[in-house]
Motif scaffolding. Sequence first.
Motif, PDB file in Angstrom:
ATOM      1  N   GLN A  25      -2.093  -0.963 -11.025  1.00 46.51           N
ATOM      2  CA  GLN A  25      -1.670  -2.272 -10.525  1.00 46.51           C
ATOM      3  C   GLN A  25      -0.663  -2.163  -9.370  1.00 46.51           C
ATOM      4  OE1 GLN A  25       0.151  -4.781 -13.483  1.00 46.51           O
ATOM      5  NE2 GLN A  25       0.010  -6.613 -12.210  1.00 46.51           N
ATOM      6  N   GLU A  26       0.351  -1.331  -9.551  1.00 45.79           N
ATOM      7  CA  GLU A  26       1.379  -1.191  -8.512  1.00 45.79           C
ATOM      8  C   GLU A  26       0.784  -0.574  -7.246  1.00 45.79           C
ATOM      9  OE1 GLU A  26       5.761   0.923  -7.792  1.00 45.79           O
ATOM     10  OE2 GLU A  26       4.856   0.891  -9.799  1.00 45.79           O
ATOM     11  N   GLN A  27      -0.104   0.404  -7.410  1.00 50.73           N
ATOM     12  CA  GLN A  27      -0.737   1.043  -6.264  1.00 50.73           C
ATOM     13  C   GLN A  27      -1.593   0.045  -5.491  1.00 50.73           C
ATOM     14  OE1 GLN A  27      -2.995   4.580  -7.200  1.00 50.73           O
ATOM     15  NE2 GLN A  27      -3.876   4.730  -5.156  1.00 50.73           N
ATOM     16  N   ILE A  28      -2.330  -0.797  -6.200  1.00 50.36           N
ATOM     17  CA  ILE A  28      -3.163  -1.809  -5.544  1.00 50.36           C
ATOM     18  C   ILE A  28      -2.295  -2.802  -4.777  1.00 50.36           C
ATOM     19  CG2 ILE A  28      -4.776  -3.719  -5.912  1.00 50.36           C
ATOM     20  CD1 ILE A  28      -6.018  -0.947  -6.296  1.00 50.36           C
ATOM     21  N   GLU A  29      -1.200  -3.229  -5.382  1.00 50.27           N
ATOM     22  CA  GLU A  29      -0.289  -4.159  -4.707  1.00 50.27           C
ATOM     23  C   GLU A  29       0.301  -3.526  -3.453  1.00 50.27           C
ATOM     24  OE1 GLU A  29       2.657  -5.670  -7.375  1.00 50.27           O
ATOM     25  OE2 GLU A  29       1.195  -6.584  -8.730  1.00 50.27           O
ATOM     26  N   ASN A  30       0.630  -2.239  -3.537  1.00 52.62           N
ATOM     27  CA  ASN A  30       1.165  -1.529  -2.363  1.00 52.62           C
ATOM     28  C   ASN A  30       0.117  -1.435  -1.258  1.00 52.62           C
ATOM     29  OD1 ASN A  30       3.668  -1.107  -3.537  1.00 52.62           O
ATOM     30  ND2 ASN A  30       3.148   0.906  -4.346  1.00 52.62           N
ATOM     31  N   MET A  31      -1.148  -1.248  -1.649  1.00 51.75           N
ATOM     32  CA  MET A  31      -2.238  -1.205  -0.670  1.00 51.75           C
ATOM     33  C   MET A  31      -2.357  -2.544   0.057  1.00 51.75           C
ATOM     34  SD  MET A  31      -5.399   0.751  -2.553  1.00 51.75           S
ATOM     35  CE  MET A  31      -5.463   2.540  -2.735  1.00 51.75           C
ATOM     36  N   ILE A  32      -2.293  -3.631  -0.710  1.00 54.53           N
ATOM     37  CA  ILE A  32      -2.386  -4.974  -0.129  1.00 54.53           C
ATOM     38  C   ILE A  32      -1.255  -5.201   0.867  1.00 54.53           C
ATOM     39  CG2 ILE A  32      -2.270  -7.458  -0.617  1.00 54.53           C
ATOM     40  CD1 ILE A  32      -3.515  -6.803  -3.396  1.00 54.53           C
ATOM     41  N   HIS A  33      -0.044  -4.861   0.445  1.00 52.32           N
ATOM     42  CA  HIS A  33       1.134  -5.045   1.297  1.00 52.32           C
ATOM     43  C   HIS A  33       1.015  -4.195   2.558  1.00 52.32           C
ATOM     44  CE1 HIS A  33       5.359  -5.025   2.610  1.00 52.32           C
ATOM     45  NE2 HIS A  33       5.490  -6.135   1.901  1.00 52.32           N
ATOM     46  N   LEU A  35      -1.724  -3.076   4.091  1.00 49.28           N
ATOM     47  CA  LEU A  35      -2.743  -3.597   5.005  1.00 49.28           C
ATOM     48  C   LEU A  35      -2.223  -4.801   5.791  1.00 49.28           C
ATOM     49  CD1 LEU A  35      -5.993  -3.359   2.845  1.00 49.28           C
ATOM     50  CD2 LEU A  35      -5.435  -2.031   4.889  1.00 49.28           C
ATOM     51  N   ILE A  36      -1.482  -5.660   5.115  1.00 50.11           N
ATOM     52  CA  ILE A  36      -0.907  -6.835   5.777  1.00 50.11           C
ATOM     53  C   ILE A  36       0.127  -6.398   6.813  1.00 50.11           C
ATOM     54  CG2 ILE A  36       0.510  -8.904   5.448  1.00 50.11           C
ATOM     55  CD1 ILE A  36      -0.807  -9.116   2.630  1.00 50.11           C
ATOM     56  N   GLU A  37       0.984  -5.466   6.426  1.00 49.76           N
ATOM     57  CA  GLU A  37       2.022  -4.972   7.339  1.00 49.76           C
ATOM     58  C   GLU A  37       1.400  -4.314   8.573  1.00 49.76           C
ATOM     59  OE1 GLU A  37       6.005  -2.105   7.276  1.00 49.76           O
ATOM     60  OE2 GLU A  37       4.731  -2.280   5.488  1.00 49.76           O
ATOM     61  N   GLU A  38       0.378  -3.498   8.358  1.00 46.69           N
ATOM     62  CA  GLU A  38      -0.304  -2.835   9.473  1.00 46.69           C
ATOM     63  C   GLU A  38      -0.947  -3.863  10.402  1.00 46.69           C
ATOM     64  OE1 GLU A  38      -3.025  -0.226   7.521  1.00 46.69           O
ATOM     65  OE2 GLU A  38      -1.435   1.080   6.748  1.00 46.69           O
ATOM     66  N   GLY A  39      -1.519  -4.915   9.802  1.00 40.89           N
ATOM     67  CA  GLY A  39      -2.143  -5.968  10.598  1.00 40.89           C
ATOM     68  C   GLY A  39      -1.135  -6.713  11.447  1.00 40.89           C
ATOM     69  N   VAL A  40      -0.002  -7.058  10.857  1.00 45.35           N
ATOM     70  CA  VAL A  40       1.049  -7.773  11.589  1.00 45.35           C
ATOM     71  C   VAL A  40       1.551  -6.922  12.752  1.00 45.35           C
ATOM     72  CG1 VAL A  40       3.399  -8.683  11.476  1.00 45.35           C
ATOM     73  CG2 VAL A  40       1.795  -9.167   9.626  1.00 45.35           C
ATOM     74  N   MET A  41       1.793  -5.648  12.504  1.00 50.48           N
ATOM     75  CA  MET A  41       2.297  -4.764  13.554  1.00 50.48           C
ATOM     76  C   MET A  41       1.274  -4.591  14.681  1.00 50.48           C
ATOM     77  SD  MET A  41       5.199  -4.424  12.305  1.00 50.48           S
ATOM     78  CE  MET A  41       5.873  -3.449  13.650  1.00 50.48           C
ATOM     79  N   SER A  42      -0.009  -4.562  14.322  1.00 45.55           N
ATOM     80  CA  SER A  42      -1.064  -4.396  15.326  1.00 45.55           C
ATOM     81  C   SER A  42      -1.125  -5.574  16.291  1.00 45.55           C
ATOM     82  CB  SER A  42      -2.430  -4.229  14.655  1.00 45.55           C
ATOM     83  OG  SER A  42      -2.490  -3.032  13.925  1.00 45.55           O
ATOM     84  N   MET A 159      -9.520   8.893   6.587  1.00 43.75           N
ATOM     85  CA  MET A 159     -10.311   8.697   5.369  1.00 43.75           C
ATOM     86  C   MET A 159      -9.528   7.868   4.349  1.00 43.75           C
ATOM     87  SD  MET A 159     -11.417  11.445   2.446  1.00 43.75           S
ATOM     88  CE  MET A 159      -9.682  11.483   1.947  1.00 43.75           C
ATOM     89  N   ASN A 160      -8.249   8.196   4.166  1.00 47.27           N
ATOM     90  CA  ASN A 160      -7.421   7.456   3.208  1.00 47.27           C
ATOM     91  C   ASN A 160      -7.255   5.998   3.618  1.00 47.27           C
ATOM     92  OD1 ASN A 160      -6.741   9.360   1.138  1.00 47.27           O
ATOM     93  ND2 ASN A 160      -5.431  10.422   2.604  1.00 47.27           N
ATOM     94  N   ALA A 161      -7.193   5.757   4.928  1.00 47.16           N
ATOM     95  CA  ALA A 161      -7.093   4.381   5.423  1.00 47.16           C
ATOM     96  C   ALA A 161      -8.361   3.604   5.083  1.00 47.16           C
ATOM     97  CB  ALA A 161      -6.861   4.384   6.935  1.00 47.16           C
ATOM     98  N   HIS A 162      -9.511   4.248   5.231  1.00 47.92           N
ATOM     99  CA  HIS A 162     -10.781   3.600   4.899  1.00 47.92           C
ATOM    100  C   HIS A 162     -10.892   3.341   3.395  1.00 47.92           C
ATOM    101  CE1 HIS A 162     -12.308   3.655   8.887  1.00 47.92           C
ATOM    102  NE2 HIS A 162     -12.453   4.973   8.972  1.00 47.92           N
ATOM    103  N   ILE A 163     -10.400   4.279   2.597  1.00 44.07           N
ATOM    104  CA  ILE A 163     -10.406   4.099   1.136  1.00 44.07           C
ATOM    105  C   ILE A 163      -9.589   2.868   0.767  1.00 44.07           C
ATOM    106  CG2 ILE A 163      -9.535   5.041  -1.047  1.00 44.07           C
ATOM    107  CD1 ILE A 163     -10.287   7.832   0.016  1.00 44.07           C
ATOM    108  N   LYS A 164      -8.421   2.750   1.384  1.00 36.25           N
ATOM    109  CA  LYS A 164      -7.541   1.609   1.108  1.00 36.25           C
ATOM    110  C   LYS A 164      -8.206   0.297   1.511  1.00 36.25           C
ATOM    111  CE  LYS A 164      -3.920   1.350   3.755  1.00 36.25           C
ATOM    112  NZ  LYS A 164      -2.578   1.667   4.303  1.00 36.25           N
ATOM    113  N   GLU A 165      -8.768   0.255   2.707  1.00 37.33           N
ATOM    114  CA  GLU A 165      -9.421  -0.959   3.194  1.00 37.33           C
ATOM    115  C   GLU A 165     -10.597  -1.360   2.313  1.00 37.33           C
ATOM    116  OE1 GLU A 165     -10.592  -0.517   7.228  1.00 37.33           O
ATOM    117  OE2 GLU A 165      -8.545  -0.226   7.971  1.00 37.33           O
ATOM    118  N   ASP A 166     -11.458  -0.396   2.002  1.00 40.15           N
ATOM    119  CA  ASP A 166     -12.652  -0.699   1.207  1.00 40.15           C
ATOM    120  C   ASP A 166     -12.289  -1.151  -0.204  1.00 40.15           C
ATOM    121  OD1 ASP A 166     -14.115  -0.024   3.379  1.00 40.15           O
ATOM    122  OD2 ASP A 166     -15.100   1.735   2.508  1.00 40.15           O
TER     123      ASP A 166
END
Length: 207
Positions: A25-33, A35-42, A159-166
């Motif tokens: 659960q915590e890992q999934i929440e960190n992934m969500i956060h 992805l959002i942070e990376e998107g905002v910075m982009s 690869m890890n970035a794609h794993i997180k996104e998918d």
Amino acid sequence: DDVMNKQREIIYAERRRVLEGENLQEQIENMIHSLIEEGVMSYSQDGFDAERFVEYMYNLFMPRGSIEVSDIENLKTEQVIEKVFEIAMKIYNGKEERIGSDRMREVERVVLLQAVDSHWIDHIDAMDQLRQGIGLRAIGQQDPVIAYTDEGFNMFNEMNAHIKEDTIKYLFNITIEEPVEKVEAESTSQEDEKTSEETKNKEVKEN
């Protein structure tokens, strides 16, 4: 080789955690956060482009209509990240409430494992191709070992970035059926409420 051995250790450790039933659960929440942070910075290179960011998030994993441009366009970077994360977690927690926490943890493990296995297989093939072609780097006076290590590291991170996104995209878009027991319980509760309401109405008419 050392590069692949280190990467293999990391991936196998991740798979082991999932297969042993660890709570993600915590890992999934960190992934969500993340992805959002990376998107905002982009989309904050030359001032925050709220419209393009929102469209990016819709294409990534957020349901269309869940983010209003007007709600975030005048916020500071950190405020945008936390605002969108709050919206995302409300949606995600809503899914969990419908199917139950235990079922959600199980789904998270299955989805993450599938993403890891799929991308790891592709990564092995890509690293093999890199190894076969790396000798040509010596012609350009570049140390093949250093080139292989550096590119292998970058490919592993990609690869890890794609794993997180998918993983997050699938979890947000997947339709999970509610447990039969819960559906029956809700149905019974609704019937009880209906019967109770009908009884009250009947008593009022008789009085």
